[in-house]
Design a protein around this motif. Sequence first.
Motif, short mmCIF file in Angstrom:
data_model
loop_
_atom_site.label_atom_id
_atom_site.label_comp_id
_atom_site.label_asym_id
_atom_site.label_seq_id
_atom_site.Cartn_x
_atom_site.Cartn_y
_atom_site.Cartn_z
N THR A 49 0.82 -1.22 0.00
CA THR A 49 0.00 0.00 0.00
C THR A 49 0.85 1.26 0.00
OG1 THR A 49 -0.13 -0.13 2.42
CG2 THR A 49 -1.95 -1.12 1.15
N GLN A 50 2.05 1.22 0.57
CA GLN A 50 2.91 2.40 0.58
C GLN A 50 3.40 2.73 -0.82
OE1 GLN A 50 5.98 1.64 3.50
NE2 GLN A 50 4.66 2.32 5.20
N VAL A 51 3.75 1.70 -1.57
CA VAL A 51 4.16 1.92 -2.97
C VAL A 51 2.99 2.45 -3.78
CG1 VAL A 51 4.91 0.78 -5.09
CG2 VAL A 51 6.02 0.24 -2.91
N LEU A 52 1.82 1.88 -3.53
CA LEU A 52 0.63 2.34 -4.24
C LEU A 52 0.35 3.81 -3.93
CD1 LEU A 52 -1.74 1.50 -6.07
CD2 LEU A 52 -3.02 0.93 -3.98
N ALA A 53 0.48 4.18 -2.66
CA ALA A 53 0.26 5.58 -2.27
C ALA A 53 1.30 6.50 -2.92
CB ALA A 53 0.32 5.71 -0.75
N ALA A 54 2.52 6.00 -3.06
CA ALA A 54 3.56 6.81 -3.69
C ALA A 54 3.23 7.09 -5.15
CB ALA A 54 4.92 6.10 -3.58
N PRO A 310 8.59 10.75 -4.39
CA PRO A 310 7.93 9.46 -4.20
C PRO A 310 8.49 8.37 -5.11
CG PRO A 310 6.46 11.03 -5.27
CD PRO A 310 7.63 11.81 -4.78
N LEU A 311 8.98 8.75 -6.30
CA LEU A 311 9.60 7.75 -7.17
C LEU A 311 10.89 7.22 -6.55
CD1 LEU A 311 9.05 9.34 -10.72
CD2 LEU A 311 7.90 7.34 -9.74
N ARG A 316 13.89 2.84 -3.74
CA ARG A 316 14.61 2.33 -2.57
C ARG A 316 13.88 1.15 -1.94
NH1 ARG A 316 16.35 6.82 1.59
NH2 ARG A 316 17.28 4.92 2.46
N ARG A 317 12.53 1.21 -1.93
CA ARG A 317 11.77 0.12 -1.34
C ARG A 317 11.93 -1.17 -2.14
NH1 ARG A 317 8.22 0.29 2.69
NH2 ARG A 317 6.60 -1.28 2.86
N ARG A 318 11.97 -1.04 -3.47
CA ARG A 318 12.13 -2.21 -4.32
C ARG A 318 13.53 -2.81 -4.17
NH1 ARG A 318 7.33 -4.25 -5.10
NH2 ARG A 318 5.90 -2.87 -6.23
#
Length: 321
Positions: A49-54, A310-311, A316-318
């Motif tokens: 959901t955090q990636v989706l929000a980004a 956000p990108l 970084r998350r990936r």
Amino acid sequence: MALTLLTPLAALVAIAAVLPLAAFALAAARVARVRSSLALPPPSRAVDTQVLAAFVLVVLVLALAAAQPALSRTSKQRIRTDAAALFVIDTSQSMAAAPGPRRSTRLDRAAILAERLRAAIPDVPAGVATLTDRVLPDLLPVADAAAFDTTLQRAVGIERPPPRAVSVRATSFAALGAVPHGGYFDPSAHRRIVVLLTDGETSIFDAAPVGRAFANSRTSLVGIRVWGENEAIYSAAGRRDPNYRPDPSGREQLALLASATGGRAFEERDAAAAVAAVKAALGRGPTKTVGRTRSTRPLAPYVALVALLPLAFVYRRRVRQ
């Protein structure tokens, strides 16, 4: 100063991306409720959901950039009530000379200088006239700098209009004697200046009558010679005109004119000194408010750069997974 959107409807492009994402989030919520009711374990790879929000934030930021936010400022425009300037541009054939084919001509450079000098006296009404063997007005002195620039760009051209007489030298500085009393200046303008931009290649003239005309009307003159010794007139095909030769005596002719009128003469490389001379001749005086001007500073490029944040978070998350 206020924040405004120049194209607010452009922000509607966000709907095309936000609606599918919202539908996806709604469907995911429903699936979660069903899974909870059936006591099913969550899937091995749940939606981040955090990636989706980004990604949603990226869309919203780019939509805001598409709306073109800008800082707008409205200010009063004040102009001198006692001064006026007339820029006289030599448009004879010799002003078509340039250092080489498809290079800036003398007339091109004269127009750039005129814009620079005009910008240096923003509160002084300024007009445009052309010189060959006569002086013809294109724009009488006005406060509108945009009208001045437009006149330079659209109305001033080589031999537009052509001289009345066909001669070896179409330019005649003697014609400038008609300017001080020719209705070019408003009677309320007690400080008047003629800014002459020319290559100095004039026919022989009597400077005394021109000097008297300027002295009797309290009109100043600043002349700028736009000239190069290795310049030539080129055709559209790049061929050199064999009938033209630069005349270095133009410097002396312009100096003679300046001396007779009590003015100053400069070379184009001395533009800064010419600006100072124009300002000194006009001095300072009373002003009045004639309207308001509005300036805007676009912010869209800076807003678009925010979308990188956000990108970067998604990247970084990936990487960490």
